[in-house]
Design an enzyme around this catalytic site. Structure first.
Site, PDB file in Angstrom:
ATOM      1  N   HIS A   1      -8.248  -1.108 -56.050  1.00 32.63           N
ATOM      2  CA  HIS A   1      -8.192  -0.069 -57.079  1.00 32.63           C
ATOM      3  C   HIS A   1      -9.451  -0.127 -57.949  1.00 32.63           C
ATOM      4  O   HIS A   1      -9.390  -0.178 -59.179  1.00 32.63           O
ATOM      5  CB  HIS A   1      -6.929  -0.224 -57.939  1.00 32.63           C
ATOM      6  CG  HIS A   1      -6.472   1.093 -58.520  1.00 32.63           C
ATOM      7  ND1 HIS A   1      -5.140   1.425 -58.679  1.00 32.63           N
ATOM      8  CD2 HIS A   1      -7.172   2.158 -58.986  1.00 32.63           C
ATOM      9  CE1 HIS A   1      -5.035   2.622 -59.219  1.00 32.63           C
ATOM     10  NE2 HIS A   1      -6.267   3.086 -59.410  1.00 32.63           N
TER      11      HIS A   1
ATOM     12  N   ARG B   1      -2.777   7.555 -55.168  1.00 32.01           N
ATOM     13  CA  ARG B   1      -1.809   6.520 -55.515  1.00 32.01           C
ATOM     14  C   ARG B   1      -1.199   5.981 -54.228  1.00 32.01           C
ATOM     15  O   ARG B   1      -1.005   6.713 -53.254  1.00 32.01           O
ATOM     16  CB  ARG B   1      -0.713   7.069 -56.436  1.00 32.01           C
ATOM     17  CG  ARG B   1      -1.163   7.312 -57.870  1.00 32.01           C
ATOM     18  CD  ARG B   1      -1.472   5.991 -58.578  1.00 32.01           C
ATOM     19  NE  ARG B   1      -1.803   6.172 -59.991  1.00 32.01           N
ATOM     20  CZ  ARG B   1      -3.032   6.259 -60.473  1.00 32.01           C
ATOM     21  NH1 ARG B   1      -4.060   6.245 -59.630  1.00 32.01           N
ATOM     22  NH2 ARG B   1      -3.241   6.382 -61.772  1.00 32.01           N
TER      23      ARG B   1
ATOM     24  N   GLU C   1       0.930  -2.687 -56.125  1.00 27.55           N
ATOM     25  CA  GLU C   1      -0.364  -3.229 -56.527  1.00 27.55           C
ATOM     26  C   GLU C   1      -0.140  -4.356 -57.531  1.00 27.55           C
ATOM     27  O   GLU C   1       0.634  -4.191 -58.459  1.00 27.55           O
ATOM     28  CB  GLU C   1      -1.235  -2.134 -57.174  1.00 27.55           C
ATOM     29  CG  GLU C   1      -1.719  -1.089 -56.183  1.00 27.55           C
ATOM     30  CD  GLU C   1      -2.692  -0.097 -56.817  1.00 27.55           C
ATOM     31  OE1 GLU C   1      -3.130  -0.324 -57.962  1.00 27.55           O
ATOM     32  OE2 GLU C   1      -3.002   0.902 -56.164  1.00 27.55           O
TER      33      GLU C   1
END
Length: 305
Positions: free
Chosen positions: A266, A218, A247
């Site tokens: 991602h 993360r 993000e």
């Protein structure tokens, strides 16, 4: 034994067929389901309202491995059996971590942007000292892949319980010692209050000169301001990031302009990769739910993972 299962927002045809073959009765949220399967990755769903209206629900399956976005609802319904997808996506995410590691060591972003021959460069992964932070399936897969390059791998996790293939496993209290002189750091830990900015300026300074960092966990695990400083100052050779904070990462963020920082959006596990792997986890847990057996990917609401 038939169980009433509600899927939100929907399931793919193979998942629906598989659940029915296992005896599930697929019902709406207003038809007293006993289990709820969430398939919408990080989508805003009315899960709280559904659980409030259905006190008979016993089990909730979440679609992601990292579940920090569900922390509030986990706290509100701590007595339910919560399961996540942790471990399900280990192979593709571990593969991506290896790709980011090799790209950072070999300076591949710079070469991809180059318009002239340039000079030789790059470092081999073979024989390097690596640290993998995390204790789940992704971390274990990264260890397995790194060991194919004759590396020395130290795993840092919540407990010192040994991880297969790792040379050394230590608890988080040993993180600083593990990082001293490390040439590769891979982050695959869960996002919790205690892991926020786990890799900060002080810890980046512990690494070997020209080390690299790969993050598939993360974005919050890394102090990004400190990372930028290390990458621009030359104390860190490179970084490969599949996750950032926030993000999506704003176009104006300085990380984008760095030739020694490769960012993927991602996508260590794409939808095409995730769907069959999530289906496998859901069907396995449904079988266990029916049989009253221990579930896979059990979540501890108090720990948040």
């Amino acid at each position: 034994m038939t169980q009433r299962i509600h899927i939100m927002p929907q399931g793919d045809p193979e998942l629906l067929a598989g659940l029915r073959e296992q005896g599930a009765e697929l019902v709406g949220h207003d038809e007293q389901p006993e289990g709820i399967i969430v398939t919408g990755m990080f989508k805003k769903l009315n899960l709280t309202e559904v659980l409030e209206a259905n006190p008979q629900v016993k089990w909730v399956q979440l679609p992601s491995a990292g579940i920090e976005l569900y922390s509030e609802i986990l706290t509100r319904f701590p007595d339910l059996t919560w399961t996540s997808a942790k471990g399900s996506y280990a192979k593709p995410v571990g593969e991506h971590a290896l790709a980011l590691t090799l790209a950072a060591l070999r300076g591949l972003k710079g070469r991809a942007l180059a318009s002239s021959w340039g000079t030789e460069g790059g470092i081999s992964l073979n024989g390097l000292r690596c640290v993998v932070v995390g204790g789940g399936g992704v971390a274990a897969e990264i260890v397995r892949l790194y060991k194919a390059f004759d590396t020395h791998v130290t795993v840092v996790r919540r407990t010192a319980e040994p991880v297969e293939h790792a040379d050394v496993t230590v608890a988080f209290e040993g993180l600083d010692e593990a990082l001293k002189g490390a040439e590769v750091v891979a982050l695959a830990a869960a996002a919790t209050p205690t892991t926020r900015h786990l890799l900060n300026a002080d810890r980046l300074a512990l690494l070997a000169e020209c080390a690299v960092v790969a993050n598939v966990g993360r974005g919050s695990l890394v102090d990004q301001a400190a990372l930028v400083e290390a990458l621009t100052g030359g104390t860190l050779r490179g970084a490969g990031l599949d996750v950032t904070d926030p993000e999506p990462l704003p176009d104006s963020d300085p990380l984008w302009a760095l030739e020694n920082c490769l960012i993927t959006p991602h996508t260590a596990d794409t939808t095409e990769m995730v769907v069959p792997l999530l289906r496998e986890r859901i069907l396995a847990n449904h079988r266990r739910f029916i049989a009253g057996e221990p579930m896979l990917g059990l979540v501890d609401p108090a720990q948040g993972y």
